[in-house]
Design a protein around this motif. Structure first.
Motif, PDB file in Angstrom:
ATOM      1  N   LYS A  70       0.888  -1.172   0.000  1.00  0.00           N
ATOM      2  CA  LYS A  70       0.000   0.000   0.000  1.00  0.00           C
ATOM      3  C   LYS A  70       0.928   1.224   0.000  1.00  0.00           C
ATOM      4  N   LEU A  71       1.062   1.842  -1.150  1.00  0.00           N
ATOM      5  CA  LEU A  71       2.017   2.948  -1.329  1.00  0.00           C
ATOM      6  C   LEU A  71       1.294   4.278  -1.164  1.00  0.00           C
ATOM      7  N   GLY A  72       1.522   4.918  -0.032  1.00  0.00           N
ATOM      8  CA  GLY A  72       0.868   6.202   0.233  1.00  0.00           C
ATOM      9  C   GLY A  72       1.796   7.385   0.067  1.00  0.00           C
ATOM     10  N   MET A  73       3.120   7.108   0.033  1.00  0.00           N
ATOM     11  CA  MET A  73       4.097   8.206   0.027  1.00  0.00           C
ATOM     12  C   MET A  73       5.307   7.810  -0.793  1.00  0.00           C
ATOM     13  N   VAL A  74       5.829   8.789  -1.528  1.00  0.00           N
ATOM     14  CA  VAL A  74       7.152   8.620  -2.128  1.00  0.00           C
ATOM     15  C   VAL A  74       8.004   9.801  -1.660  1.00  0.00           C
ATOM     16  N   GLU A  75       9.280   9.668  -1.750  1.00  0.00           N
ATOM     17  CA  GLU A  75      10.197  10.717  -1.294  1.00  0.00           C
ATOM     18  C   GLU A  75      11.276  10.933  -2.348  1.00  0.00           C
ATOM     19  N   ARG A  76      12.043  11.988  -2.148  1.00  0.00           N
ATOM     20  CA  ARG A  76      13.230  12.165  -2.980  1.00  0.00           C
ATOM     21  C   ARG A  76      14.275  12.970  -2.211  1.00  0.00           C
ATOM     22  N   HIS A  77      15.504  12.877  -2.722  1.00  0.00           N
ATOM     23  CA  HIS A  77      16.633  13.521  -2.050  1.00  0.00           C
ATOM     24  C   HIS A  77      17.219  14.567  -2.995  1.00  0.00           C
ATOM     25  N   GLU A 103       6.090  17.405  -8.585  1.00  0.00           N
ATOM     26  CA  GLU A 103       5.259  16.353  -7.971  1.00  0.00           C
ATOM     27  C   GLU A 103       5.493  15.043  -8.723  1.00  0.00           C
ATOM     28  N   PRO A 104       5.355  13.915  -8.037  1.00  0.00           N
ATOM     29  CA  PRO A 104       5.600  12.633  -8.718  1.00  0.00           C
ATOM     30  C   PRO A 104       4.477  12.302  -9.685  1.00  0.00           C
ATOM     31  N   GLY A 105       4.855  11.731 -10.820  1.00  0.00           N
ATOM     32  CA  GLY A 105       3.868  11.220 -11.767  1.00  0.00           C
ATOM     33  C   GLY A 105       3.521   9.790 -11.404  1.00  0.00           C
ATOM     34  N   TYR A 120      19.476   5.431  -6.878  1.00  0.00           N
ATOM     35  CA  TYR A 120      18.552   6.471  -7.327  1.00  0.00           C
ATOM     36  C   TYR A 120      19.357   7.735  -7.608  1.00  0.00           C
ATOM     37  N   ARG A 121      19.117   8.308  -8.787  1.00  0.00           N
ATOM     38  CA  ARG A 121      19.780   9.569  -9.113  1.00  0.00           C
ATOM     39  C   ARG A 121      19.206  10.664  -8.210  1.00  0.00           C
ATOM     40  N   ARG A 122      19.942  11.699  -7.986  1.00  0.00           N
ATOM     41  CA  ARG A 122      19.474  12.829  -7.176  1.00  0.00           C
ATOM     42  C   ARG A 122      18.120  13.305  -7.724  1.00  0.00           C
ATOM     43  N   LYS A 123      17.185  13.620  -6.810  1.00  0.00           N
ATOM     44  CA  LYS A 123      15.852  14.148  -7.124  1.00  0.00           C
ATOM     45  C   LYS A 123      14.891  13.116  -7.705  1.00  0.00           C
ATOM     46  N   THR A 124      15.261  11.841  -7.684  1.00  0.00           N
ATOM     47  CA  THR A 124      14.352  10.806  -8.191  1.00  0.00           C
ATOM     48  C   THR A 124      13.342  10.420  -7.105  1.00  0.00           C
ATOM     49  N   TRP A 125      12.059  10.532  -7.444  1.00  0.00           N
ATOM     50  CA  TRP A 125      11.009  10.093  -6.514  1.00  0.00           C
ATOM     51  C   TRP A 125      11.072   8.576  -6.376  1.00  0.00           C
ATOM     52  N   HIS A 126      11.016   8.127  -5.119  1.00  0.00           N
ATOM     53  CA  HIS A 126      11.090   6.677  -4.894  1.00  0.00           C
ATOM     54  C   HIS A 126      10.358   6.300  -3.605  1.00  0.00           C
ATOM     55  N   ALA A 127       9.921   5.038  -3.569  1.00  0.00           N
ATOM     56  CA  ALA A 127       9.393   4.497  -2.309  1.00  0.00           C
ATOM     57  C   ALA A 127      10.585   4.200  -1.400  1.00  0.00           C
ATOM     58  N   VAL A 128      10.337   4.174  -0.112  1.00  0.00           N
ATOM     59  CA  VAL A 128      11.413   3.840   0.821  1.00  0.00           C
ATOM     60  C   VAL A 128      11.796   2.376   0.625  1.00  0.00           C
ATOM     61  N   LEU A 129      12.923   2.025   1.210  1.00  0.00           N
ATOM     62  CA  LEU A 129      13.459   0.665   1.050  1.00  0.00           C
ATOM     63  C   LEU A 129      12.376  -0.372   1.371  1.00  0.00           C
ATOM     64  N   THR A 130      12.136  -1.294   0.428  1.00  0.00           N
ATOM     65  CA  THR A 130      11.013  -2.226   0.564  1.00  0.00           C
ATOM     66  C   THR A 130      11.446  -3.670   0.362  1.00  0.00           C
ATOM     67  N   GLU A 146      24.884  19.303   5.631  1.00  0.00           N
ATOM     68  CA  GLU A 146      23.901  20.242   6.195  1.00  0.00           C
ATOM     69  C   GLU A 146      22.749  20.458   5.201  1.00  0.00           C
ATOM     70  N   GLY A 147      21.663  20.956   5.703  1.00  0.00           N
ATOM     71  CA  GLY A 147      20.504  21.223   4.842  1.00  0.00           C
ATOM     72  C   GLY A 147      19.598  20.005   4.758  1.00  0.00           C
ATOM     73  N   SER A 148      18.370  20.255   4.308  1.00  0.00           N
ATOM     74  CA  SER A 148      17.405  19.155   4.224  1.00  0.00           C
ATOM     75  C   SER A 148      17.574  18.402   2.911  1.00  0.00           C
ATOM     76  N   ASN A 149      17.746  17.101   3.022  1.00  0.00           N
ATOM     77  CA  ASN A 149      17.922  16.268   1.824  1.00  0.00           C
ATOM     78  C   ASN A 149      16.733  15.336   1.630  1.00  0.00           C
ATOM     79  N   LEU A 150      15.544  15.786   2.114  1.00  0.00           N
ATOM     80  CA  LEU A 150      14.384  14.895   2.006  1.00  0.00           C
ATOM     81  C   LEU A 150      13.140  15.693   1.644  1.00  0.00           C
ATOM     82  N   GLU A 151      12.500  15.282   0.576  1.00  0.00           N
ATOM     83  CA  GLU A 151      11.167  15.812   0.212  1.00  0.00           C
ATOM     84  C   GLU A 151      10.224  14.620   0.192  1.00  0.00           C
ATOM     85  N   GLU A 152       9.056  14.746   0.801  1.00  0.00           N
ATOM     86  CA  GLU A 152       8.075  13.645   0.803  1.00  0.00           C
ATOM     87  C   GLU A 152       6.825  14.109   0.075  1.00  0.00           C
ATOM     88  N   PHE A 153       6.169  13.182  -0.614  1.00  0.00           N
ATOM     89  CA  PHE A 153       4.889  13.471  -1.284  1.00  0.00           C
ATOM     90  C   PHE A 153       3.899  12.384  -0.892  1.00  0.00           C
TER      91      PHE A 153
END
Ligand SMILES: NC(=O)N[C@@H](O)C(=O)O
Ligand code: NI
Length: 167
Positions: A70-77, A103-105, A120-130, A146-153
Motif C-alpha cells: 500500500k504505497l501512500g508516500m514517495v520521497e526524494r533527495h 510532484e511525482p507522476g 537512485y539519481r538525485r531528485k528521483t522520486w522513490h518508495a522507501v526501502l522495501t 547540512e541542509g534538508s535532503n528529504l522531500e516527501e509526497f
C-alpha cells in the motif's frame, strides 16, 4: 477505486531515467589484483551536493512489507543520490516516479533479481526501502551534510503495488 500497478523485472534500460542498476551484467569490467579479482567499474555516479556535503556508507537492516504494497508516500533527495545494495541474494521491490513540476507522476514498480541493487539519481522520486518476504540488510551509499535532503509526497489515494506472480 484503488489504483493498482504490477511490478516488473528490473532492467537497466527501463530504470535508466531514474538511476542505475548495480549488478555484474556490465561491460566495463577488468581484472585487478594480479587476476585474483574482477572489477565491475563505475556502475553508478554518487552525487553529494550542498553545504558540507559528504558521501556516507551505512547499513540498513530492512523489515519486509506486506504485499501487495500500500504505497501512500514517495520521497526524494534533492541533494544527493542514494544507492541500495542488498547483502543477501533476495529480490526487493523498487518503486520510482517520473517528476512532473515538482510532484511525482505515475509510479513504476520493479522487482530486482536476487543480488541486484539500485542507485537512485538525485531528485528521483522513490518508495522507501522495501524488502519482500523476509528481513534484508543493505549497504547504502548516500549524501550527508547540512541542509534538508528529504522531500516527501503523500498521494491523495494510495497505490496498490503487486508483485508479478500475484498479477
Ligand atoms: N530515510 C532513509 O535514509 N531512507 C530512505 O531515504 C529510503 O529511501 O529508504
Ligand atoms: Ni530515500
Amino acid at each position: 477505486m484503488t489504483r493498482t500497478l504490477t511490478a516488473r523485472p528490473l532492467t537497466r534500460e527501463a530504470f535508466a531515467p531514474f538511476g542505475d542498476v548495480l549488478d555484474t551484467d556490465w561491460p566495463n569490467h577488468f581484472a585487478i589484483n594480479n587476476g585474483k579479482c574482477e572489477r565491475y567499474h563505475d556502475l553508478a555516479a554518487v552525487e553529494a551536493e550542498g553545504p558540507a556535503a559528504r558521501v556516507l556508507i551505512s547499513i540498513f537492516k530492512g523489515t519486509p512489507y506486506e504485499m501487495p504494497l500500500k504505497l501512500g508516500m514517495v520521497e526524494r533527495h534533492p541533494l544527493g543520490s542514494q544507492a541500495f545494495m542488498p547483502l543477501s541474494p533476495a529480490p526487493f521491490l523498487v518503486v520510482v516516479c517520473p517528476d512532473g513540476n515538482g510532484e511525482p507522476g505515475e509510479p513504476r514498480a520493479f522487482v530486482t533479481a536476487p543480488g541486484q541493487g539500485v542507485s537512485y539519481r538525485r531528485k528521483t522520486w522513490h518508495a522507501v526501502l522495501t524488502p519482500i518476504g523476509a528481513p534484508q540488510d543493505f549497504l547504502v551509499v548516500d549524501r550527508g551534510g547540512e541542509g534538508s535532503n528529504l522531500e516527501e509526497f503523500f498521494f491523495e489515494k494510495p497505490w496498490l503495488v503487486q508483485l508479478p506472480e500475484a498479477a
